[in-house]
Design a protein around this motif. Structure first.
Motif, PDB file in Angstrom:
ATOM      1  N   TYR A 122       0.712  -1.260   0.006  1.00  0.00           N
ATOM      2  CA  TYR A 122      -0.002  -0.093   0.097  1.00  0.00           C
ATOM      3  C   TYR A 122       0.950   1.204   0.054  1.00  0.00           C
ATOM      4  N   LEU A 123       0.478   2.540  -0.579  1.00  0.00           N
ATOM      5  CA  LEU A 123       1.223   3.478  -0.820  1.00  0.00           C
ATOM      6  C   LEU A 123       0.637   4.474   0.431  1.00  0.00           C
ATOM      7  N   LYS A 124       1.594   5.312   1.075  1.00  0.00           N
ATOM      8  CA  LYS A 124       1.544   6.366   1.603  1.00  0.00           C
ATOM      9  C   LYS A 124       0.018   7.158   1.390  1.00  0.00           C
ATOM     10  N   ASP A 125      -0.173   7.864   2.246  1.00  0.00           N
ATOM     11  CA  ASP A 125      -1.744   8.544   1.755  1.00  0.00           C
ATOM     12  C   ASP A 125      -1.448   9.687   0.589  1.00  0.00           C
ATOM     13  N   GLU A 126      -0.346  10.427   0.623  1.00  0.00           N
ATOM     14  CA  GLU A 126      -0.208  11.314  -0.290  1.00  0.00           C
ATOM     15  C   GLU A 126      -0.188  10.742  -1.805  1.00  0.00           C
ATOM     16  N   LYS A 128      -1.261   7.529  -2.650  1.00  0.00           N
ATOM     17  CA  LYS A 128      -2.156   6.603  -2.978  1.00  0.00           C
ATOM     18  C   LYS A 128      -3.240   6.476  -3.891  1.00  0.00           C
ATOM     19  N   ASN A 129      -3.625   7.767  -4.358  1.00  0.00           N
ATOM     20  CA  ASN A 129      -4.383   8.005  -5.362  1.00  0.00           C
ATOM     21  C   ASN A 129      -3.730   8.589  -6.907  1.00  0.00           C
ATOM     22  N   ASP A 130      -2.261   8.169  -6.936  1.00  0.00           N
ATOM     23  CA  ASP A 130      -1.485   8.831  -8.137  1.00  0.00           C
ATOM     24  C   ASP A 130      -1.128   7.371  -8.647  1.00  0.00           C
ATOM     25  N   ARG A 131      -1.629   7.394  -9.891  1.00  0.00           N
ATOM     26  CA  ARG A 131      -1.259   6.256 -10.788  1.00  0.00           C
ATOM     27  C   ARG A 131       0.047   6.307 -11.265  1.00  0.00           C
ATOM     28  N   GLU A 132       0.472   7.534 -11.429  1.00  0.00           N
ATOM     29  CA  GLU A 132       1.820   7.477 -12.012  1.00  0.00           C
ATOM     30  C   GLU A 132       2.949   7.235 -11.114  1.00  0.00           C
ATOM     31  N   LYS A 133       2.760   7.684  -9.923  1.00  0.00           N
ATOM     32  CA  LYS A 133       3.818   7.450  -8.767  1.00  0.00           C
ATOM     33  C   LYS A 133       3.613   5.839  -8.461  1.00  0.00           C
ATOM     34  N   ALA A 134       2.518   5.350  -8.459  1.00  0.00           N
ATOM     35  CA  ALA A 134       2.399   3.975  -8.101  1.00  0.00           C
ATOM     36  C   ALA A 134       2.982   3.233  -8.958  1.00  0.00           C
ATOM     37  N   LEU A 135       2.884   3.541 -10.465  1.00  0.00           N
ATOM     38  CA  LEU A 135       3.638   2.837 -11.645  1.00  0.00           C
ATOM     39  C   LEU A 135       5.363   3.119 -11.144  1.00  0.00           C
ATOM     40  N   GLU A 136       5.596   4.221 -10.817  1.00  0.00           N
ATOM     41  CA  GLU A 136       7.241   4.506 -10.494  1.00  0.00           C
ATOM     42  C   GLU A 136       7.624   3.521  -9.522  1.00  0.00           C
ATOM     43  N   VAL A 137       6.873   3.528  -8.319  1.00  0.00           N
ATOM     44  CA  VAL A 137       7.359   2.680  -7.325  1.00  0.00           C
ATOM     45  C   VAL A 137       7.387   1.105  -7.775  1.00  0.00           C
ATOM     46  N   ALA A 138       6.315   0.831  -8.530  1.00  0.00           N
ATOM     47  CA  ALA A 138       6.478  -0.455  -9.034  1.00  0.00           C
ATOM     48  C   ALA A 138       7.686  -1.052  -9.895  1.00  0.00           C
ATOM     49  N   ARG A 139       7.907   0.203 -10.810  1.00  0.00           N
ATOM     50  CA  ARG A 139       8.930  -0.091 -11.583  1.00  0.00           C
ATOM     51  C   ARG A 139      10.334  -0.317 -10.674  1.00  0.00           C
ATOM     52  N   LYS A 140      10.307   0.632  -9.841  1.00  0.00           N
ATOM     53  CA  LYS A 140      11.646   0.536  -8.824  1.00  0.00           C
ATOM     54  C   LYS A 140      11.856  -0.654  -8.076  1.00  0.00           C
ATOM     55  N   ILE A 141      10.801  -1.267  -7.680  1.00  0.00           N
ATOM     56  CA  ILE A 141      11.070  -2.439  -6.810  1.00  0.00           C
ATOM     57  C   ILE A 141      10.795  -3.562  -7.722  1.00  0.00           C
ATOM     58  N   ALA A 234       5.824  -6.607 -10.547  1.00  0.00           N
ATOM     59  CA  ALA A 234       4.982  -5.707  -9.574  1.00  0.00           C
ATOM     60  C   ALA A 234       3.992  -5.062 -10.695  1.00  0.00           C
ATOM     61  N   ILE A 235       2.672  -5.242 -10.102  1.00  0.00           N
ATOM     62  CA  ILE A 235       1.591  -4.567 -10.894  1.00  0.00           C
ATOM     63  C   ILE A 235       0.995  -3.943  -9.979  1.00  0.00           C
ATOM     64  N   VAL A 236       0.219  -2.766 -10.601  1.00  0.00           N
ATOM     65  CA  VAL A 236      -0.435  -1.667  -9.761  1.00  0.00           C
ATOM     66  C   VAL A 236      -1.884  -2.044 -10.186  1.00  0.00           C
ATOM     67  N   ARG A 237      -2.518  -2.241  -9.177  1.00  0.00           N
ATOM     68  CA  ARG A 237      -4.025  -2.376  -9.361  1.00  0.00           C
ATOM     69  C   ARG A 237      -4.951  -1.626  -8.325  1.00  0.00           C
ATOM     70  N   ARG A 238      -5.884  -1.332  -8.937  1.00  0.00           N
ATOM     71  CA  ARG A 238      -6.941  -0.488  -8.214  1.00  0.00           C
ATOM     72  C   ARG A 238      -7.796  -1.079  -7.101  1.00  0.00           C
ATOM     73  N   THR A 239      -7.636  -1.027  -5.776  1.00  0.00           N
ATOM     74  CA  THR A 239      -8.448  -1.557  -4.979  1.00  0.00           C
ATOM     75  C   THR A 239      -9.072  -0.564  -4.150  1.00  0.00           C
ATOM     76  N   ILE A 245       0.019  -2.018  -5.043  1.00  0.00           N
ATOM     77  CA  ILE A 245       1.130  -2.680  -5.882  1.00  0.00           C
ATOM     78  C   ILE A 245       0.922  -4.086  -5.363  1.00  0.00           C
ATOM     79  N   VAL A 246       0.785  -4.993  -6.333  1.00  0.00           N
ATOM     80  CA  VAL A 246       0.667  -6.405  -6.101  1.00  0.00           C
ATOM     81  C   VAL A 246       2.034  -7.039  -6.602  1.00  0.00           C
ATOM     82  N   THR A 247       2.749  -7.769  -5.939  1.00  0.00           N
ATOM     83  CA  THR A 247       3.852  -8.305  -6.459  1.00  0.00           C
ATOM     84  C   THR A 247       3.925 -10.034  -6.614  1.00  0.00           C
ATOM     85  N   ASP A 248       4.747 -10.312  -7.505  1.00  0.00           N
ATOM     86  CA  ASP A 248       5.090 -11.654  -7.596  1.00  0.00           C
ATOM     87  C   ASP A 248       6.217 -11.774  -7.075  1.00  0.00           C
TER      88      ASP A 248
END
Lengths: 398, 96
Positions: A122-126, A128-141, A234-239, A245-248
């Motif tokens: 799960y992402l920090k509150d700031e 968690k609604n930012d798809r771009e940021k989520a993708l960036e983190v997913a790519r990073k990990i 790492a896959i970004v999913r809206r829940t 971010i859901v990871t394998d």
């Protein structure tokens, strides 16, 4: 007709404290909310609390009840209806999760790594609604190795060099530049990018032996460019209302160190990792959660208390033990109980050699010797007080 | 040039490692606290058990380390329970 109501939370708590202080918190809260909602009078409220206390006591498990057996049957019977099929899709097409019987067995066996480790980050509150940021983190990990972006590799034994042709499409997909690749390879020798082909990286080493060069090639392919070890995808999913971010693959310790994530909700299905990073109590909670999840997914209704008992048995020594040969059953105190489970002759032989004693306190050993088990009514013994013999009264004692 | 770059990335890594993480805030971890010795004696008497009859918890357990428990201590764990709302249990710290 709204007269002031005579009972409030404090007052009810006081009555409960006087009459039924043993009630668990959940029932107490329910009583309070119901009493206030129905606007019961003091006498009525007292009566209700008394009845609740009575009901509570009468539904407690009797001392001596064989709860372990009840648990085994309550999980075992629905277990026969579980699917043997391993894979189920969990929302995302490319991500598999082991569910059903195989997953349940995995949990009960306390396997070191699940066959499909998965993390929910799960992402920090700031963010968690930012798809771009989520993708960036997913790519990073997401773990990216040289192999992931390579089209072909060749070795040149004459110049002791290794040539790697990178795939521009993969580079783009993973967000890696040729320079980055060249950078991580610096530790293996002189790295330069070919003049003719901008995607060709040439590493000149001082390894003259052909076999060792070949070995080095394999090592280079496994070199990490970026990402966290163990996270294969790492896959970004809206829940709900946020991006998760859901990871394998799973690596709780490293993921918790990321700044962008909410470490307090991040979850993995790897119980062993939870035990190491968050402790035995967290592992216990995760075990219950995972087991309940498997059963729920299969549409089976098993009371959670049975699962709690299993998790308690698995964790009461301070480490997660499996239910089986190398855990709960294998470490039983009684020789006969262990012998009744597996490899009978060896257990008896070892016990004889060590001069072990069997106190005949468990179920299996008493069945073997043909005695009453120390369970239920078997716990109660009758004896007579000799002094009272003449009055003809016998006493019951447990 | 590359050296400074790699060092930079390393220092940022160690910085994120020191980023404070309170394990008791994690949703899976219940509250742990060390029970004072006189209270512990009372609890054991009430339950009618010896300390080692309680469930165990290792001294190296992250939760025990976080509150500074040592072998021989008794830890009170306040769990959230789906059936009872809140449950208090005790664990005995063992070496290891």
């Amino acid at each position: 007709m709204k007269t002031s109501y005579e009972l409030d939370k404090e007052k009810i708590l006081e009555i409960i404290g006087k009459k039924a202080s043993f009630l668990p918190k959940k029932i107490v809260e329910e009583l309070i909310s119901k009493i206030i909602a129905k606007r019961l009078s003091l006498e009525e409220a007292e009566k209700v609390i008394e009845l609740a206390a009575q009901q509570y006591i009468s539904s407690l498990i009797e001392p001596g009840e064989a709860i372990g057996t009840v648990t085994a049957q309550s999980i075992g019977e629905p277990g026969t209806q579980m699917t043997l099929r391993t894979f189920h899709y969990a929302g995302v097409r490319e991500l598999n999760v082991t569910l059903g019987l195989p997953r349940f067995i995995e949990l009960v066996d306390a396997k070191k790594t699940p066959s499909t480790p998965i993390m929910y980050i799960y992402l920090k509150d700031e963010y968690k609604n930012d798809r771009e940021k989520a993708l960036e983190v997913a790519r990073k990990i997401e773990l990216t190795t040289v192999d992931n972006v390579t089209l072909e590799v060749s070795t040149d034994p004459y110049t002791n060099s290794i040539m790697i042709r990178l795939d521009p499409e993969f580079l783009e997909d993973k967000g890696v530049s040729v320079e980055q690749v060249a950078n991580v390879l610096k530790k293996y020798g002189d790295v330069r990018i070919s003049d003719e082909d901008p995607y060709m990286v040439i590493i000149s080493t001082n390894e003259s032996d052909v076999f060792r060069l070949e070995k080095l090639k394999n090592k280079i392919l496994k070199t990490r460019i970026k990402g966290i070890k163990g996270i294969k995808r790492a896959i970004v999913r809206r829940t709900g209302d946020e991006y998760v971010i859901v990871t394998d693959g799973s690596n709780l310790r490293s993921v918790l160190k990321l700044r962008e994530i909410d470490p307090y909700r991040t979850y993995t299905n790897n119980i062993k990792e939870i035990e190491e990073v968050l402790g035995i109590e967290a592992a216990r909670a995760a075990l219950i959660r995972e087991m309940a999840n498997v059963l729920k997914e299969q549409g089976l209704d098993v009371d959670i208390r049975h699962l709690i008992l299993v998790a308690d048995m698995m964790t009461y020594t301070g480490t997660v033990r499996q239910i089986g040969r190398h855990g709960v059953t294998g470490e039983k105190e009684s020789v006969l109980a262990r012998a009744a489970f597996e490899i009978t002759a060896r257990h008896l032989l070892d016990a004889a050699a060590r001069g072990e004693e069997d106190l005949l306190r468990g179920v299996a050993e008493n069945v073997i010797v043909g005695q009453h088990m120390w369970i239920g009514t078997g716990r109660v013994k009758l004896f007579m007080k000799l002094s009272r013999k003449n009055e003809g009264v016998s006493n019951v004692s447990s | 040039m590359s050296e400074t770059k790699s060092r930079k990335s390393k220092s940022s890594k160690s910085q994120s490692a020191s980023y404070s993480f309170d394990i008791f805030k994690h949703e899976l971890v219940p509250k742990h606290e060390i029970v004072p010795i006189d209270e512990a004696v009372e609890i054991l008497k009430r339950l009618g058990v010896k300390p080692e009859d309680l469930p165990w918890i290792r001294a190296s357990d992250p939760a025990v380390r976080a509150i500074g428990g040592k072998p021989g201590d008794i830890i009170r764990v306040i769990r959230k329970s789906p059936t009872a709302g809140e449950v208090v249990v005790y664990r005995y710290v063992i070496p290891g």
